[in-house]
Scaffold this motif. Structure first.
Motif, PDB file in Angstrom:
ATOM      1  N   VAL A   6       0.853  -1.179   0.000  1.00 49.79           N
ATOM      2  CA  VAL A   6       0.000   0.000   0.000  1.00 49.79           C
ATOM      3  C   VAL A   6       0.892   1.233   0.000  1.00 49.79           C
ATOM      4  O   VAL A   6       1.534   1.544   0.996  1.00 49.79           O
ATOM      5  N   SER A   7       0.936   1.910  -1.130  1.00 49.13           N
ATOM      6  CA  SER A   7       1.733   3.128  -1.228  1.00 49.13           C
ATOM      7  C   SER A   7       0.875   4.333  -0.840  1.00 49.13           C
ATOM      8  O   SER A   7      -0.347   4.245  -0.765  1.00 49.13           O
ATOM      9  N   PHE A   8       1.547   5.447  -0.603  1.00 50.05           N
ATOM     10  CA  PHE A   8       0.819   6.687  -0.330  1.00 50.05           C
ATOM     11  C   PHE A   8      -0.057   7.056  -1.533  1.00 50.05           C
ATOM     12  O   PHE A   8      -1.185   7.530  -1.372  1.00 50.05           O
ATOM     13  N   ASP A   9       0.457   6.797  -2.731  1.00 48.43           N
ATOM     14  CA  ASP A   9      -0.326   7.057  -3.942  1.00 48.43           C
ATOM     15  C   ASP A   9      -1.636   6.268  -3.956  1.00 48.43           C
ATOM     16  O   ASP A   9      -2.655   6.744  -4.460  1.00 48.43           O
ATOM     17  N   LYS A  10      -1.587   5.085  -3.431  1.00 48.01           N
ATOM     18  CA  LYS A  10      -2.790   4.240  -3.384  1.00 48.01           C
ATOM     19  C   LYS A  10      -3.827   4.871  -2.439  1.00 48.01           C
ATOM     20  O   LYS A  10      -5.034   4.792  -2.687  1.00 48.01           O
ATOM     21  N   VAL A  11      -3.340   5.483  -1.371  1.00 49.82           N
ATOM     22  CA  VAL A  11      -4.254   6.170  -0.452  1.00 49.82           C
ATOM     23  C   VAL A  11      -4.838   7.415  -1.136  1.00 49.82           C
ATOM     24  O   VAL A  11      -6.033   7.694  -1.033  1.00 49.82           O
ATOM     25  N   LEU A  12      -3.978   8.140  -1.853  1.00 46.46           N
ATOM     26  CA  LEU A  12      -4.471   9.315  -2.586  1.00 46.46           C
ATOM     27  C   LEU A  12      -5.493   8.893  -3.644  1.00 46.46           C
ATOM     28  O   LEU A  12      -6.500   9.573  -3.864  1.00 46.46           O
ATOM     29  N   GLY A  13      -5.241   7.758  -4.261  1.00 50.24           N
ATOM     30  CA  GLY A  13      -6.196   7.229  -5.242  1.00 50.24           C
ATOM     31  C   GLY A  13      -7.529   6.893  -4.588  1.00 50.24           C
ATOM     32  O   GLY A  13      -8.600   7.176  -5.132  1.00 50.24           O
TER      33      GLY A  13
END
Lengths: 326, 326
Positions: A6-13
């Motif tokens: 789980v990347s930060f980008d995935k959270v932003l997504g």
């Protein structure tokens, strides 16, 4: 062992996915509780989230990310708690079938609530083995996708969106958070919060509150390896479960401290939230405030501005902890 | 008879006075309650206001508008309810003395709360005559200014600021309000809401909810003249009092309908707010929702978007209406 990706980008997504669908729940402050805590507390009120708990964020994100073909076959999970309602609603919103496996011991009102969102409820024996095998049967029969309540990357990313909002809302009040604390059960909210906090500002320290009667996360943290919970016993009925593997793989490296609190401390904190802040939260939510108010946190956290994620507000109003029939 | 002189400008002035001091309380929506009501409801959550009720707005405005000389001599009122705490806090914030006259029947916890804000409490016999004469004695002795809980222009203007925010917050959600409803007791909140609504958009219809067991406003409205309340009996303990003269002079010409509701309807509405919206409100607040849900309102109000002012959240958690000891 499963390791989370789980990347930060995935959270932003996930934030983009749930935008306009999940509530951007209010951030509340309470000067009376600030005085008691000796800090400035910023309560992220997920009790006001759809289905009354943060669980909607992760469930909606996970259902949204399914391909059309996979979604058409439906989703399945086993849960008698807030994830059951959250997944049922998320599936309804996408117009796909949901099947929720519940133990026969679950209160009738929870079954009715899930059915109210149009999901099918299958009742099984109240053991983890029975729940898992029943869910597997549904998967095999229908081709439905199993959406785990917390040990799932898309669910973790969805839960992390509460922290994104908390950070942003605190900034709107001119505040830079020093720390954030969530309750921990399976670890979905806590691990999502870790990813979000690290991505936003690596100086933010992440804490968790856990009931002493279900302290597998605290014991795992101390031992440096995942220890499962057996025979949990606490008023915080949303936190009975063991940490998930993906969740542990994140929590292990990103959490400052897991602070355990007794049930009497949980009830006191819940009562404070109801009485002083007028925040109607369930016992599991109050675990985070109870942890903030205890000596361990006081010595571990030097920061002043602390975000406190209140996870949900689903509580039986006929059986409150301070009532004689409890 | 005293006629109110409260202009829209006076309400705007109050908004400036309380800015950054009173909370801009959140506006909340709840799709479950919208479905039940068959309308879109916008809840203005004054249960999250300082001292747990809208009363802080009026009290702070009134205390702020005193000259330095008058303020130095202090303020006095008679109240055992939310106005007592509100005035005590407002005086404390200006650094001037407050004296609150309370009937000997007031719960000890209320006395303690007011003293907690640094006010002096004088206990008197539980009659209106005793309360008034005791307050007069204090005035004569100290030169303090009497701040009536509702029959006071500055208090009315202050209470009107909740409606200003409600209108603005609904607009932020892209909504133009068709109607607004408040509970009515003495009429401070209702009359302030009338002035604000008229000034903002004369198309907004103003309604009130009132308990059948304290229905002096409804009877006054029907008779076209102020009728005082004798022997009130209702669970909505913030609405026992008679309408004030200034309040009546405004309400008479600006309210569409006063909808009366029984105590069982009030308790049902309160329970709905707690259970579905997680909004911890006192029975007096629930009167407004109870009114929205009854047939009278349904036939009288054709509008879709209705603002509902939830007046406060000060309730004894050990004695809830659905508990066996109530």
């Amino acid at each position: 062992m499963d390791v989370a990706e789980v990347s930060f980008d995935k959270v932003l997504g996930a934030a983009k996915t749930i935008f306009g669908v999940a509530h951007r729940t209010p951030l509340m402050t309470c000067s009376a509780l600030d005085r008691i805590a000796g800090r400035r507390l910023f309560f992220k009120c997920e009790n006001f989230q759809k289905v009354g708990a943060f669980k909607f964020r992760g469930a909606f994100n996970a259902v949204s990310l399914l391909s059309d073909k996979a979604a058409a076959a439906g989703v399945v999970t086993h849960s008698s708690g807030n994830h059951a309602q959250a997944l049922a609603l998320a599936a309804k919103m996408r117009g796909v079938p949901a099947c929720i496996v519940m133990p026969s011991t679950a209160p009738a009102v929870k079954k009715v609530a899930v059915e109210g969102y149009g999901a099918e409820v299958i009742v099984c024996e109240p053991t983890l083995a029975a729940r898992e095998s029943t869910a597997s049967e549904v998967q095999a029969r229908t081709g439905a996708t199993f959406i785990h309540p917390y040990d799932n990357d898309d669910v973790i990313a969805g839960q992390g969106t509460a922290m994104l909002e908390l950070f942003e809302q605190a900034a709107e009040l001119g505040t830079k958070l020093d720390a954030v604390i969530t309750p921990v059960g399976g670890g979905g909210l806590l691990s999502g919060t870790c990813i979000a906090a690290r991505g936003l500002d690596s100086a933010i320290r992440v804490f968790a509150g856990e009931p002493t009667g279900a302290d597998d996360a605290a014991r795992s943290f101390q031992a440096g390896e995942l220890i499962l919970q057996t025979d949990p016993k606490t008023i915080a009925d949303g936190l009975l479960t063991s940490l998930g593997q993906r969740n542990w793989s994140i929590i292990q490296h990103n959490v400052e401290q897991i602070v355990t609190v007794r049930d009497d401390e949980i009830v006191s904190a819940m009562r404070l939230l109801w009485e002083r802040a007028k925040l109607l939260v369930e016992p599991s939510s109050a675990v985070a405030l109870a942890a903030v108010l205890c000596d361990t946190f006081d010595s571990e956290c030097s920061g002043d501005a602390v975000g406190v994620i209140l996870s949900g507000g689903n509580v039986d109003l006929d059986r409150l902890p301070w009532m004689s029939n409890f």
